[in-house]
Write a protein that holds these residues in place. Structure first.
Motif, PDB file in Angstrom:
ATOM      1  N   ALA A  71       0.730  -1.053  -0.372  1.00 46.18           N
ATOM      2  CA  ALA A  71      -0.118  -0.326  -0.064  1.00 46.18           C
ATOM      3  C   ALA A  71       1.234   1.581   0.717  1.00 46.18           C
ATOM      4  O   ALA A  71       1.806   1.280   0.425  1.00 46.18           O
ATOM      5  CB  ALA A  71      -1.320  -0.429   1.205  1.00 46.18           C
ATOM      6  N   PHE A  72       0.587   1.537  -0.873  1.00 46.30           N
ATOM      7  CA  PHE A  72       1.332   3.635  -1.287  1.00 46.30           C
ATOM      8  C   PHE A  72       0.664   4.690  -1.050  1.00 46.30           C
ATOM      9  O   PHE A  72      -0.662   4.697  -2.029  1.00 46.30           O
ATOM     10  CB  PHE A  72       2.264   2.830  -1.879  1.00 46.30           C
ATOM     11  N   CYS A  73       1.620   5.700  -1.054  1.00 45.21           N
ATOM     12  CA  CYS A  73       1.074   7.382  -1.571  1.00 45.21           C
ATOM     13  C   CYS A  73       2.403   7.392  -2.419  1.00 45.21           C
ATOM     14  O   CYS A  73       3.002   7.618  -1.795  1.00 45.21           O
ATOM     15  CB  CYS A  73       0.429   8.101  -1.313  1.00 45.21           C
ATOM     16  N   PHE A  74       2.332   8.014  -3.188  1.00 44.40           N
ATOM     17  CA  PHE A  74       3.560   9.083  -3.825  1.00 44.40           C
ATOM     18  C   PHE A  74       2.055  10.300  -5.038  1.00 44.40           C
ATOM     19  O   PHE A  74       1.932   9.889  -5.751  1.00 44.40           O
ATOM     20  CB  PHE A  74       3.852   8.110  -5.223  1.00 44.40           C
ATOM     21  N   ILE A  75       2.896  10.826  -4.466  1.00 44.31           N
ATOM     22  CA  ILE A  75       2.370  12.550  -4.623  1.00 44.31           C
ATOM     23  C   ILE A  75       3.753  13.446  -4.705  1.00 44.31           C
ATOM     24  O   ILE A  75       4.472  13.394  -4.351  1.00 44.31           O
ATOM     25  CB  ILE A  75       1.622  12.670  -3.531  1.00 44.31           C
ATOM     26  N   TRP A  76       3.585  14.210  -6.374  1.00 42.45           N
ATOM     27  CA  TRP A  76       3.877  15.289  -7.047  1.00 42.45           C
ATOM     28  C   TRP A  76       3.136  16.365  -6.458  1.00 42.45           C
ATOM     29  O   TRP A  76       2.258  16.727  -7.461  1.00 42.45           O
ATOM     30  CB  TRP A  76       4.764  14.620  -8.085  1.00 42.45           C
ATOM     31  N   VAL A  77       4.261  17.550  -5.960  1.00 41.00           N
ATOM     32  CA  VAL A  77       3.708  18.903  -6.036  1.00 41.00           C
ATOM     33  C   VAL A  77       4.852  19.494  -6.710  1.00 41.00           C
ATOM     34  O   VAL A  77       6.054  19.444  -5.823  1.00 41.00           O
ATOM     35  CB  VAL A  77       4.009  19.270  -4.374  1.00 41.00           C
ATOM     36  N   ALA A 121      -1.258  12.955  -7.823  1.00 38.21           N
ATOM     37  CA  ALA A 121      -1.463  11.909  -6.678  1.00 38.21           C
ATOM     38  C   ALA A 121      -1.263  10.165  -6.894  1.00 38.21           C
ATOM     39  O   ALA A 121      -2.473   9.675  -8.111  1.00 38.21           O
ATOM     40  CB  ALA A 121      -2.133  12.164  -5.895  1.00 38.21           C
ATOM     41  N   ASN A 122      -0.436   9.183  -6.992  1.00 37.84           N
ATOM     42  CA  ASN A 122      -0.498   7.813  -7.079  1.00 37.84           C
ATOM     43  C   ASN A 122      -0.773   7.184  -5.914  1.00 37.84           C
ATOM     44  O   ASN A 122      -0.521   7.529  -4.623  1.00 37.84           O
ATOM     45  CB  ASN A 122       0.330   7.293  -7.434  1.00 37.84           C
ATOM     46  N   TYR A 123      -2.362   6.061  -5.647  1.00 36.00           N
ATOM     47  CA  TYR A 123      -2.479   5.501  -4.291  1.00 36.00           C
ATOM     48  C   TYR A 123      -2.863   3.798  -4.582  1.00 36.00           C
ATOM     49  O   TYR A 123      -3.377   4.056  -5.695  1.00 36.00           O
ATOM     50  CB  TYR A 123      -3.483   6.187  -3.251  1.00 36.00           C
ATOM     51  N   ASP A 183      -7.510  -1.435  -4.116  1.00 30.35           N
ATOM     52  CA  ASP A 183      -8.034   0.367  -4.309  1.00 30.35           C
ATOM     53  C   ASP A 183      -7.542   0.650  -4.959  1.00 30.35           C
ATOM     54  O   ASP A 183      -5.854   1.163  -4.391  1.00 30.35           O
ATOM     55  CB  ASP A 183      -9.419   0.410  -3.846  1.00 30.35           C
ATOM     56  N   GLY A 184      -7.651   1.547  -5.157  1.00 29.09           N
ATOM     57  CA  GLY A 184      -6.548   2.123  -6.489  1.00 29.09           C
ATOM     58  C   GLY A 184      -6.766   4.190  -6.564  1.00 29.09           C
ATOM     59  O   GLY A 184      -8.006   4.308  -6.824  1.00 29.09           O
ATOM     60  N   ARG A 185      -5.625   5.327  -6.878  1.00 31.72           N
ATOM     61  CA  ARG A 185      -6.262   6.662  -6.857  1.00 31.72           C
ATOM     62  C   ARG A 185      -5.629   7.223  -7.926  1.00 31.72           C
ATOM     63  O   ARG A 185      -4.245   7.044  -7.712  1.00 31.72           O
ATOM     64  CB  ARG A 185      -6.930   6.970  -6.046  1.00 31.72           C
ATOM     65  N   PHE A 186      -5.312   7.632  -9.400  1.00 30.64           N
ATOM     66  CA  PHE A 186      -4.749   8.750  -9.551  1.00 30.64           C
ATOM     67  C   PHE A 186      -5.893   9.809  -9.995  1.00 30.64           C
ATOM     68  O   PHE A 186      -6.578   9.892 -10.064  1.00 30.64           O
ATOM     69  CB  PHE A 186      -4.464   8.188 -10.856  1.00 30.64           C
ATOM     70  N   ALA A 187      -5.212  10.576  -9.205  1.00 28.29           N
ATOM     71  CA  ALA A 187      -5.459  12.380  -9.225  1.00 28.29           C
ATOM     72  C   ALA A 187      -4.901  13.518  -9.655  1.00 28.29           C
ATOM     73  O   ALA A 187      -3.636  13.486  -9.369  1.00 28.29           O
ATOM     74  CB  ALA A 187      -6.229  12.787  -8.280  1.00 28.29           C
ATOM     75  N   LEU A 188      -5.143  14.019 -10.716  1.00 22.78           N
ATOM     76  CA  LEU A 188      -4.383  15.510 -11.101  1.00 22.78           C
ATOM     77  C   LEU A 188      -5.025  16.907 -10.351  1.00 22.78           C
ATOM     78  O   LEU A 188      -6.708  16.640 -10.073  1.00 22.78           O
ATOM     79  CB  LEU A 188      -4.869  15.799 -12.341  1.00 22.78           C
ATOM     80  N   VAL A 189      -4.490  17.626  -9.820  1.00 22.53           N
ATOM     81  CA  VAL A 189      -5.697  18.546  -9.304  1.00 22.53           C
ATOM     82  C   VAL A 189      -4.476  19.853  -9.171  1.00 22.53           C
ATOM     83  O   VAL A 189      -3.294  19.885  -9.189  1.00 22.53           O
ATOM     84  CB  VAL A 189      -5.305  18.247  -7.148  1.00 22.53           C
ATOM     85  N   GLU A 190      -5.241  20.625  -9.475  1.00 18.72           N
ATOM     86  CA  GLU A 190      -4.720  22.232  -9.830  1.00 18.72           C
ATOM     87  C   GLU A 190      -5.794  23.148  -8.916  1.00 18.72           C
ATOM     88  O   GLU A 190      -6.573  23.560  -9.170  1.00 18.72           O
ATOM     89  CB  GLU A 190      -4.711  23.031 -10.862  1.00 18.72           C
ATOM     90  N   ASN A 191      -4.460  24.206  -8.838  1.00 16.08           N
ATOM     91  CA  ASN A 191      -4.723  25.701  -7.389  1.00 16.08           C
ATOM     92  C   ASN A 191      -6.334  25.062  -6.595  1.00 16.08           C
ATOM     93  O   ASN A 191      -7.525  25.564  -7.522  1.00 16.08           O
ATOM     94  CB  ASN A 191      -5.081  26.322  -8.740  1.00 16.08           C
ATOM     95  N   GLY A 192      -6.636  24.469  -5.823  1.00 13.75           N
ATOM     96  CA  GLY A 192      -7.655  23.469  -4.754  1.00 13.75           C
ATOM     97  C   GLY A 192      -8.761  22.978  -5.537  1.00 13.75           C
ATOM     98  O   GLY A 192      -9.798  23.095  -5.597  1.00 13.75           O
ATOM     99  N   THR A 193      -8.565  22.686  -7.471  1.00 16.52           N
ATOM    100  CA  THR A 193      -9.439  22.049  -7.748  1.00 16.52           C
ATOM    101  C   THR A 193      -9.208  20.572  -8.185  1.00 16.52           C
ATOM    102  O   THR A 193      -8.037  20.300  -8.906  1.00 16.52           O
ATOM    103  CB  THR A 193      -9.890  22.681  -9.046  1.00 16.52           C
ATOM    104  N   ILE A 194     -10.070  19.800  -8.284  1.00 17.01           N
ATOM    105  CA  ILE A 194      -9.562  18.183  -8.622  1.00 17.01           C
ATOM    106  C   ILE A 194     -10.252  17.973 -10.303  1.00 17.01           C
ATOM    107  O   ILE A 194     -11.556  18.154 -10.668  1.00 17.01           O
ATOM    108  CB  ILE A 194     -10.536  17.283  -7.807  1.00 17.01           C
TER     109      ILE A 194
END
Length: 267
Positions: free
Chosen positions: A66-72, A149-151, A157-168
């Motif tokens: 289980a992991f989270c890899f998050i790029w900021v 974000a990669n989870y 269960d997984g998630r890929f998310a691209l978030v910009e300036n407070g909006t998913i």
């Protein structure tokens, strides 16, 4: 999907100075293709990343449960820790024996988080973490910048998310990338199938299903991420990093102390 432990990992030096990759950063994407995507888990002809470039991950046997890899983007490690409200507790190299869960300065009912600089990005790495599924945290991290974000949790269960300036902007489980949410759910569509994601309308998610396709969806999500950051994610990157550690409340128990109350004495 909440877990007791999580952590974030950070590189202190730019990627090209640490020798963290065996591949050159991927070039900027070409114009979006108009053809329908096709499954691609083998190396691409144009040299851009695919799932095949991340076949090392499951074999590596580190953070694979289980992991989270998050790029900021554009934030320093200190700024990332501040936005996460993490209390700094020092620095450390890679520790795959306990992933910093025994770090000096860590208090009861706290977990470790760390943030690092990789080129123009900070990288967060969490063992069995939850930050990637905490929308408020992702939105705070993304103020005036971009977060990817990669989870994956212990149940797969997984998630890929691209978030910009407070909006998913884009949000999906890599196991079913046709079910996308967000303000611009089709934004990454031209890159999704070339990265190796299964874009068929009815992916065979059950191995007993005759239509089942064994898709390396985790690896494909990493390839999709690299197509946005242009930074290869490698084991050398993880192992050569210096991690800035911070303490956060345990996401399962929090910081509140529950006082035990003795039962009343018999009358």
């Amino acid at each position: 999907m909440r877990f007791a432990r999580f952590l974030a990992a950070t590189l202190t030096a730019p990627l090209l100075m640490t020798g963290c990759t065996s591949r050159s950063p991927s070039p900027p994407p070409p114009p979006s293709p108009s053809s329908s995507p096709t499954l691609s888990s083998s190396p691409s002809a144009d040299g851009r990343p695919t799932a095949a470039d991340y076949a090392w991950f499951e074999r590596n046997d580190e953070l694979t449960v289980a992991f989270c890899f998050i790029w900021v983007e554009s934030l320093s490690p200190a700024e990332v820790l501040k936005r996460l409200a993490a209390r700094p507790i020092g620095t450390s190299g890679w520790r795959n024996d306990d992933y910093w869960s025994d770090s000096p300065g860590l208090r009861d009912r706290e977990v470790v988080t760390a943030v690092t600089k990789v080129g123009n990005w900070s990288l967060i790495v969490e063992d069995n973490g939850t930050t990637a599924i905490e929308d408020d945290s992702l939105k705070r991290l993304s103020r005036a910048t971009r977060v990817i974000a990669n989870y994956r949790n212990v149940e797969g269960d997984g998630r890929f998310a691209l978030v910009e300036n407070g909006t998913i902007q884009v949000d999906f489980d890599p196991q079913d990338p046709t079910d996308r949410q967000g303000a611009t759910p089709d934004r990454l569509l031209p890159d999704m199938a070339p990265a190796g994601l299964d874009m068929s309308e009815s992916p065979g998610l059950d191995p007993a299903d005759p239509a089942y396709v064994d898709v390396p969806y985790t690896e494909a999500a990493f390839a999709l991420t690299e197509r946005q950051t242009h930074i290869p994610f490698t084991p050398t990157l993880l192992h050569s990093a210096t991690y800035h550690l911070g303490a956060l409340p345990d996401p399962l128990t929090g910081n509140d102390v529950i006082d035990e109350v003795d039962p009343p004495a018999p009358s």
